[in-house]
Scaffold this active site. Structure first.
Site, PDB file in Angstrom:
ATOM      1  N   ARG A 124      -0.028   7.852  -7.732  1.00 27.14           N
ATOM      2  CA  ARG A 124      -0.667   6.509  -6.928  1.00 27.14           C
ATOM      3  C   ARG A 124      -2.049   7.297  -7.755  1.00 27.14           C
ATOM      4  NH1 ARG A 124       1.036   4.819  -2.816  1.00 27.14           N
ATOM      5  NH2 ARG A 124      -1.250   4.494  -1.369  1.00 27.14           N
TER       6      ARG A 124
ATOM      7  N   HIS B 143       0.321  12.993  -6.730  1.00 23.43           N
ATOM      8  CA  HIS B 143      -0.205  12.276  -5.624  1.00 23.43           C
ATOM      9  C   HIS B 143       0.895  10.751  -5.246  1.00 23.43           C
ATOM     10  CE1 HIS B 143      -4.710  11.475  -3.862  1.00 23.43           C
ATOM     11  NE2 HIS B 143      -3.355  10.320  -2.920  1.00 23.43           N
TER      12      HIS B 143
ATOM     13  N   TYR C 280       1.087  -1.179  -0.251  1.00 18.21           N
ATOM     14  CA  TYR C 280       0.182  -0.230  -0.225  1.00 18.21           C
ATOM     15  C   TYR C 280       0.211   1.466  -0.136  1.00 18.21           C
ATOM     16  CZ  TYR C 280      -3.201   3.539   1.476  1.00 18.21           C
ATOM     17  OH  TYR C 280      -3.524   5.122   1.790  1.00 18.21           O
TER      18      TYR C 280
ATOM     19  N   SER D 159      -3.378  14.096   7.136  1.00 16.43           N
ATOM     20  CA  SER D 159      -4.190  13.304   6.559  1.00 16.43           C
ATOM     21  C   SER D 159      -5.491  12.758   6.857  1.00 16.43           C
ATOM     22  CB  SER D 159      -4.161  12.010   5.745  1.00 16.43           C
ATOM     23  OG  SER D 159      -5.049  11.599   5.220  1.00 16.43           O
TER      24      SER D 159
ATOM     25  N   GLY E  68       8.481  11.866  -5.458  1.00 14.04           N
ATOM     26  CA  GLY E  68      10.537  11.334  -5.814  1.00 14.04           C
ATOM     27  C   GLY E  68      11.357  11.985  -5.249  1.00 14.04           C
TER      28      GLY E  68
ATOM     29  N   SER F 186       1.424  18.314  -7.646  1.00 13.47           N
ATOM     30  CA  SER F 186       1.847  17.097  -6.854  1.00 13.47           C
ATOM     31  C   SER F 186       1.338  15.922  -7.829  1.00 13.47           C
ATOM     32  CB  SER F 186       0.968  16.259  -5.493  1.00 13.47           C
ATOM     33  OG  SER F 186       1.003  15.328  -4.764  1.00 13.47           O
TER      34      SER F 186
ATOM     35  N   ARG G 183       6.385   9.108   1.193  1.00 13.50           N
ATOM     36  CA  ARG G 183       7.038   7.854   1.510  1.00 13.50           C
ATOM     37  C   ARG G 183       8.120   8.112   2.308  1.00 13.50           C
ATOM     38  NH1 ARG G 183       5.439   7.984  -3.681  1.00 13.50           N
ATOM     39  NH2 ARG G 183       3.256   6.169  -4.611  1.00 13.50           N
TER      40      ARG G 183
ATOM     41  N   LYS H 142      -3.959  21.014  -3.754  1.00 15.45           N
ATOM     42  CA  LYS H 142      -2.922  19.908  -3.692  1.00 15.45           C
ATOM     43  C   LYS H 142      -3.205  18.832  -4.864  1.00 15.45           C
ATOM     44  CE  LYS H 142      -0.319  15.848  -1.022  1.00 15.45           C
ATOM     45  NZ  LYS H 142      -1.026  14.860  -2.575  1.00 15.45           N
TER      46      LYS H 142
ATOM     47  N   TYR I 244     -10.388  16.195   2.172  1.00 18.72           N
ATOM     48  CA  TYR I 244     -10.772  15.180   1.192  1.00 18.72           C
ATOM     49  C   TYR I 244     -12.066  16.073   1.397  1.00 18.72           C
ATOM     50  CZ  TYR I 244      -7.383  11.510  -0.268  1.00 18.72           C
ATOM     51  OH  TYR I 244      -5.969  11.154  -0.335  1.00 18.72           O
TER      52      TYR I 244
HETATM   53  C1  FNR Z   1      -0.079   9.580  -0.337  1.00 18.52           C
HETATM   54  N1  FNR Z   1      -0.710  10.897  -0.861  1.00 18.52           N
HETATM   55  C2  FNR Z   1      -1.947  11.577  -0.201  1.00 18.52           C
HETATM   56  N2  FNR Z   1      -2.127  12.620  -0.596  1.00 18.52           N
HETATM   57  C3  FNR Z   1      -3.445  13.328   0.532  1.00 18.52           C
HETATM   58  O1  FNR Z   1      -3.538  13.666  -0.632  1.00 18.52           O
HETATM   59  N3  FNR Z   1      -3.841  12.187   1.078  1.00 18.52           N
HETATM   60  C4  FNR Z   1      -3.674  11.071   1.423  1.00 18.52           C
HETATM   61  O2  FNR Z   1      -4.521  10.781   2.700  1.00 18.52           O
HETATM   62  C5  FNR Z   1      -2.843  11.087   1.054  1.00 18.52           C
HETATM   63  N4  FNR Z   1      -2.243   9.611   1.484  1.00 18.52           N
HETATM   64  C6  FNR Z   1      -1.135   8.749   0.878  1.00 18.52           C
HETATM   65  C7  FNR Z   1      -0.919   7.388   1.007  1.00 18.52           C
HETATM   66  C8  FNR Z   1       0.476   6.253   0.534  1.00 18.52           C
HETATM   67  C9  FNR Z   1       0.723   5.257   1.630  1.00 18.52           C
HETATM   68  C10 FNR Z   1       1.796   7.641  -0.211  1.00 18.52           C
HETATM   69  C11 FNR Z   1       2.409   7.514  -0.617  1.00 18.52           C
HETATM   70  C12 FNR Z   1       0.740   8.510  -0.807  1.00 18.52           C
HETATM   71  C13 FNR Z   1       0.303  11.195  -1.644  1.00 18.52           C
HETATM   72  C14 FNR Z   1       1.566  12.308  -0.784  1.00 18.52           C
HETATM   73  O3  FNR Z   1       0.145  13.346   0.130  1.00 18.52           O
HETATM   74  C15 FNR Z   1       2.475  12.218  -1.717  1.00 18.52           C
HETATM   75  O4  FNR Z   1       1.706  13.597  -2.503  1.00 18.52           O
HETATM   76  C16 FNR Z   1       2.798  11.632  -2.709  1.00 18.52           C
HETATM   77  O5  FNR Z   1       3.874  10.983  -1.348  1.00 18.52           O
HETATM   78  C17 FNR Z   1       4.287  12.641  -2.633  1.00 18.52           C
HETATM   79  O6  FNR Z   1       5.420  11.306  -3.494  1.00 18.52           O
HETATM   80  P1  FNR Z   1       6.453  10.652  -2.550  1.00 18.52           P
HETATM   81  O7  FNR Z   1       7.122  11.829  -1.783  1.00 18.52           O
HETATM   82  O8  FNR Z   1       5.783  10.074  -1.697  1.00 18.52           O
HETATM   83  O9  FNR Z   1       7.028   9.695  -3.908  1.00 18.52           O
END
Ligand code: FNR
Length: 366
Positions: free
Chosen positions: A260, A257, A25, A107, A291, A255, A313, A233, A131
């Site tokens: 994802r 996300h 996940y 979050s 990244g 971003s 991450r 965002k 959200y």
């Molecule tokens: C996220 N991201 C995310 N974004 C958001 O707006 N609400 C959320 O609840 C989440 N949850 C979430 C869970 C996980 C496991 C990941 C990996 C990412 C996106 C997050 O805010 C962010 O945009 C990215 O994680 C940035 O990329 P890197 O730093 O993980 O490469």
């Protein structure tokens, strides 16, 4: 924690330690994960052009974000359900941010509540990621609570009408472990993610509750219920950035996300210049995540116009490896790498960064 000397080492250790469903996940991107790889690769295509003999004894990494002072231009992006990484989850993460003087974003779908996070780190600069739910009363209450708890801004996620296809989560029938809860909800809103047994439980949760019909007009509604500044965002286009500012946003977080949502979208560092250019005549701050794993990545994003750079991450990896200490280790690795970059590139302060400090690799291959 000293034995970890790079974010990559923390990542490797975390991936080994985490149970499979949680690991998948956290690390997954959408479908083929092409954009996930590009988020990293695009940084590698940029070259830093250091200035020599600048005569720097020290450098100063401090900066501001929406008027709040922070010790470096790196902060923590919102990631859901952090107690899956460590029993103290979000509270450990925010304490690390507080100790290091950086910004933390909570979050909506967290396993610690707004109030728990505020109590854990009253002095941290905190943002709340929002959200918008179909039930606007539920949404309004979240906003009010964040405001009351001293959060400084709302990061409104604009790239998620539904969750992207993450194949591992479908395979694992991902759901929130039964001892954890979505801590920001109570009453008629479930604190659990139910999984009927088909595919990702999280996707079903989102499809049932998030408002898919959101439009830029809804920012006006959000502004009517809060005084907090709003950061959009998930922006990947210049014209959307302009729409966000015209709708009243104070910040743009470039971003995808964490790659994802939709595979095939550009890396964030690639689109940053387009967005910075599109809003250059407005009074708005532009940030980036996606990244970022080294101090030189952060520097490159600053050069291309980001006011603040966020990581998602890497904080989860730190959390999984050592709770608060692990996140602090992650942040100090970044700080150290960033200090070296500033010193060796000949950059005394964030304000001294100029766009000529980075070139795309294609400029060198002619
Ligand atoms: C996220 N991201 C995310 N974004 C958001 O707006 N609400 C959320 O609840 C989440 N949850 C979430 C869970 C996980 C496991 C990941 C990996 C990412 C996106 C997050 O805010 C962010 O945009 C990215 O994680 C940035 O990329 P890197 O730093 O993980 O490469």
């Amino acid at each position: 924690m000293d034995k970890y000397i790079s974010v990559k080492e923390l990542e490797d250790a975390a991936l080994e330690a985490l149970p499979r469903a949680v690991r998948d996940y956290y690390k997954s991107g959408a479908t083929e994960e092409y954009s996930l790889a590009e988020n990293r690769r695009a940084f590698q295509r940029l070259r830093i052009r250091p200035k020599c003999l600048v005569g720097l004894k020290n450098c100063d990494l401090s900066t501001t974000v929406l008027g709040e002072k922070v010790t470096m231009p790196l902060g923590i992006s919102p990631t859901a359900m952090q107690r899956m990484a460590h029993p103290d989850g979000e509270t450990a993460n925010v304490k690390a941010a507080e100790a290091q003087g950086v910004i933390y974003t909570l979050s909506t779908i967290a396993t610690s509540s707004i109030e728990e996070v505020a109590d854990a780190a009253p002095n941290a600069v905190k943002w709340f990621q929002l959200y918008i739910y179909n039930d606007r009363e539920v949404t309004r209450k979240l906003v009010m609570r964040a405001e009351q708890a001293g959060f400084k801004a709302l990061a409104l996620t604009v790239d998620t009408p539904l969750f992207g296809i993450r194949r591992a989560d479908i395979r694992n029938k991902f759901t929130l472990p039964s001892h954890l809860r979505l801590a920001n909800f109570d009453g008629h809103m479930s604190t659990k993610i139910h999984n009927a047994g088909n595919g990702s439980g999280l996707s079903h949760y989102v499809e049932g509750l998030f408002d898919k019909t959101l439009s830029w007009d809804d920012i006006k509604w959000l502004k009517s219920i809060t005084k907090l500044p709003i950061v959009a965002k998930g922006i990947l286009r210049g014209d959307d950035a302009v729409k966000a500012v015209e709708a009243g946003c104070s910040g743009i977080l470039v971003s995808n996300h964490g790659a994802r949502q939709l595979d095939g979208v550009p890396s964030t560092i690639e689109v940053l210049p387009e967005i910075v250019d599109a809003v250059k005549d407005y009074n708005v701050e532009v940030y980036l995540d996606g990244g970022v794993t080294t101090g030189t990545d952060v520097y490159k994003a600053l050069v291309l116009g980001a006011k603040m750079v966020f990581v998602g991450r890497p904080a989860l990896w730190g959390l999984a490896v050592g709770g608060q200490d692990g996140v602090q280790r992650m942040l100090s690795i970044f700080r150290n790498e960033l200090e070296y970059t500033f010193q060796i590139a000949g950059t005394p302060t964030v304000a001294d960064i100029t766009t000529d400090m980075v070139r795309h690799e294609s400029a060198y291959s002619r």
